[in-house]
Design an enzyme around this catalytic site. Structure first.
Site, PDB file in Angstrom:
ATOM      1  N   TYR A 194       0.843  -1.202   0.000  1.00 18.85           N
ATOM      2  CA  TYR A 194       0.000   0.000   0.000  1.00 18.85           C
ATOM      3  C   TYR A 194       0.879   1.253   0.000  1.00 18.85           C
ATOM      4  CZ  TYR A 194      -3.304   3.561   1.517  1.00 18.85           C
ATOM      5  OH  TYR A 194      -4.052   4.704   1.600  1.00 18.85           O
ATOM      6  N   GLU A 254     -11.343   4.788   4.099  1.00 16.60           N
ATOM      7  CA  GLU A 254     -10.952   5.681   5.193  1.00 16.60           C
ATOM      8  C   GLU A 254     -12.069   5.801   6.232  1.00 16.60           C
ATOM      9  OE1 GLU A 254      -8.030   6.663   5.849  1.00 16.60           O
ATOM     10  OE2 GLU A 254      -6.985   6.487   3.941  1.00 16.60           O
ATOM     11  N   TRP A 276      -5.510   0.443  10.271  1.00 16.58           N
ATOM     12  CA  TRP A 276      -5.464   0.457   8.808  1.00 16.58           C
ATOM     13  C   TRP A 276      -5.175  -0.944   8.284  1.00 16.58           C
ATOM     14  CZ3 TRP A 276      -7.683   2.876   5.275  1.00 16.58           C
ATOM     15  CH2 TRP A 276      -7.245   2.848   3.955  1.00 16.58           C
TER      16      TRP A 276
END
Length: 183
Positions: A22, A44, A52
């Site tokens: 990522y 998000e 995350w």
């Protein structure tokens, strides 16, 4: 600690690789496709209160559950679709987050009608300070608190800070002309 240095300190290797992929290929890079921008916003929003890493592990599940982040399809979701999402163990089953995704898709369609695209709406408001962005997002979208807005805008190259200047990916991102550089 920056996201860049946090990755270096991770254990085990599988966690490090998930974040590295990522970090090296997505975080801070401009996104020009409205559906992908919408997808990042969904991710998000769903990260709020969670790690995350949890969201990255479920990214494909999110993509499948939300019709490949197709804004028009998600905006047309029915009550049955809401229930399907709330029963999908592959995603975050939070009613506020599910409702936000559907309502935000409807909002983006309206923004596309007025500005031509979600990306152009963002560009129209650039540059703004983080507090100005937060106020605009709170007025425009559902479930978009300060941290969500900050991470969303950094992750798509609208706000500086996704990478430290000594990070190898930083120079690559500069070649992509992030919006924060166009101030």
């Amino acid at each position: 600690m920056s996201y860049c240095s946090a990755i270096e300190n991770m254990q085990p290797e599988s966690r490090k690789e998930l974040h590295k992929k990522y970090h090296d290929n997505h975080y801070g890079f401009p996104i020009h496709d409205d559906n992908e921008l919408f997808g990042r916003l969904i991710m998000e929003i769903n990260q709020a209160g969670l790690s995350w890493e949890t969201i990255l592990k479920k990214e494909e599940n999110f993509r499948n559950a939300y019709s490949s982040f197709n804004i028009k399809k998600v905006a047309a979701y029915t009550e049955e679709d809401r229930e399907r999402l709330l029963n999908d163990s592959g995603i975050i089953r939070n009613k506020l987050k599910v409702n936000a995704a559907i309502e935000n898709a409807k909002t983006i369609i309206e923004l596309q009608k007025e500005f031509g695209s979600f990306e152009k709406w963002l560009e129209h408001h650039h540059p703004k300070t983080l507090p100005e962005w937060m106020k605009l997002f709170k007025k425009t979208f559902k479930f978009t608190g300060g941290e969500i807005v900050n991470e969303f805008l950094m992750s798509i190259g609208f706000l500086k800070g996704a990478h430290s200047e000594n990070c190898l990916v930083y120079q690559t991102i500069l070649k992509h002309e992030p919006m924060w550089k166009k101030v």
